[in-house]
Design an enzyme around this catalytic site. Structure first.
Site, short mmCIF file in Angstrom:
data_model
loop_
_atom_site.label_atom_id
_atom_site.label_comp_id
_atom_site.label_asym_id
_atom_site.label_seq_id
_atom_site.Cartn_x
_atom_site.Cartn_y
_atom_site.Cartn_z
N ASN A 32 0.86 -1.19 0.00
CA ASN A 32 0.00 0.00 0.00
C ASN A 32 0.90 1.25 0.00
OD1 ASN A 32 -2.15 1.84 2.12
ND2 ASN A 32 -2.59 1.29 0.03
N HIS A 34 2.88 4.59 -0.43
CA HIS A 34 2.60 6.02 -0.62
C HIS A 34 3.92 6.73 -0.85
CE1 HIS A 34 3.99 6.38 3.48
NE2 HIS A 34 3.01 5.60 3.91
N HIS A 37 6.99 5.79 1.20
CA HIS A 37 7.72 4.57 0.78
C HIS A 37 8.56 4.86 -0.46
CE1 HIS A 37 4.06 2.61 2.69
NE2 HIS A 37 5.04 2.00 3.31
N GLN A 61 3.33 -8.71 13.73
CA GLN A 61 3.48 -7.37 14.32
C GLN A 61 2.13 -6.69 14.56
OE1 GLN A 61 5.90 -5.99 10.76
NE2 GLN A 61 4.97 -4.04 11.32
N ARG A 189 -2.01 4.33 7.52
CA ARG A 189 -3.11 4.45 8.48
C ARG A 189 -3.93 5.73 8.30
NH1 ARG A 189 -2.35 0.25 12.44
NH2 ARG A 189 -0.43 -0.74 11.82
O1 PAF Z 1 7.67 -0.32 8.63
C1 PAF Z 1 7.06 -1.30 8.11
O2 PAF Z 1 6.36 -1.17 7.11
C2 PAF Z 1 7.18 -2.68 8.75
O3 PAF Z 1 7.26 -2.58 10.13
C3 PAF Z 1 8.37 -3.49 8.19
C4 PAF Z 1 9.70 -2.83 8.51
C5 PAF Z 1 8.22 -3.66 6.69
C6 PAF Z 1 8.39 -4.89 8.82
O4 PAF Z 1 7.23 -5.60 8.54
#
Ligand code: PAF
Length: 290
Positions: A32, A34, A37, A61, A189
């Site tokens: 997802n 944005h 990233h 997580q 989010r």
């Molecule tokens: O920051 C994130 O998107 C996640 O915590 C990561 C580092 C990809 C681990 O799943």
């Protein structure tokens, strides 16, 4: 851009790049994607010659109350944007690849203390999930550098500690948070916020900036009781705006322990619920700098 699901194919591609004397950059993500990233990928492209991006929504997580099932997923759009940016390889592992012993029996990587504070306290096991999946991804990709956003300040601090403690030969590169014009940190989010909440959400960063100014102007404020009231005032203001603050805390950059008199490199960390979104943000403050 090639896409692979299996570790064997990933390793073959990375080895071929290494044979061509290319340095390997890695950006782990949960998809997802944005602009935040994409900035990580651009940084990886500037710093390494072969860039691997992974997309894996990591179940370990997420807590019981986190919405794993509805985590946004936009695979085609993600792949298109990564290809446009010139990422070399997209790694899309299945759950069995990341957790071959099953979710409950997998070896867990746990970084104590720094991982137990703040978000670690609010979301027990969250960081165990992050460090476990990131360490496994590091072993699979074996990059020279790995790029993370500074928005998740505690996450990148924990990963730096893990890399040091487990002697990973990987340089961790942090990238500044990408924000809207109003100052809201970009995050997947934010998609949970309605139009009214979106307008309010940027007050979190604005309030952190005000706290940073106070610290810069009045470094003497750094006593336990003065910090408590500075943090308390910020929480009260945010509550009035509709947030449910989880924590707002002035700490030192090195180990994220609460700031003490004499500390100069500080960071203010914050997490607050707004509607359905748990927002986190931070601001670094270096005392004695203009
Ligand atoms: O920051 C994130 O998107 C996640 O915590 C990561 C580092 C990809 C681990 O799943």
């Amino acid at each position: 851009m090639n896409q692979v699901q299996r570790v064997r194919s990933l390793r073959a591609a990375v080895q071929a790049a290494r044979k061509d004397k290319k340095t390997i950059g890695f950006v782990p993500t949960m998809g997802n994607l944005h602009e935040g990233h994409l900035e990580l990928v651009r940084t990886a492209k500037r710093r390494a010659e072969f860039v691997v991006v992974s997309i894996f929504v990591n179940p370990t997580q997420f807590g019981k109350n986190d919405d794993l099932e509805n985590y946004p997923s936009t695979p085609e759009e993600d792949a298109r944007r990564l290809a446009e940016l010139g990422a070399d390889l997209l790694f899309l592992p299945e759950q069995e690849t990341m957790y071959p012993s099953g979710l409950d029996e997998q070896t867990v990587v746990y970084v104590p203390k720094i991982g137990d504070l703040y978000c670690g306290k609010d979301r027990p096991a969250h960081f165990h999930g992050v460090t476990t999946v990131v360490s496994r991804l590091f072993n699979m990709v074996q990059p020279d550098i790995a790029v993370f956003g500074n928005k998740d300040y505690q996450q990148i601090s924990i990963i730096r500690r893990m890399v040091e403690d487990l002697a990973y030969p990987i340089q961790i590169v942090g990238v500044d948070t990408v924000r809207t014009d109003e100052g809201l940190a970009l995050s997947s989010r934010n998609g949970y916020l309605d139009a009214k909440e979106l307008r309010v959400a940027s007050s979190l960063q604005q309030r952190l900036r005000e706290m940073a100014e106070v610290l810069k102007q009045e470094p003497a404020v750094i006593s336990k009781s003065a910090l408590k009231s500075l943090e308390g005032d910020a929480k009260a203001d945010l509550k009035k705006k509709g947030f449910k603050p989880h924590y707002i805390t002035v700490c030192r950059q090195s180990d994220l322990k609460p700031a003490k008199k004499g500390d100069q490199k500080l960071v203010i960390l914050a997490a607050a619920q707004l509607g359905k979104a748990r927002l986190i943000d931070n601001i670094e403050v270096v005392l004695g700098e203009p």
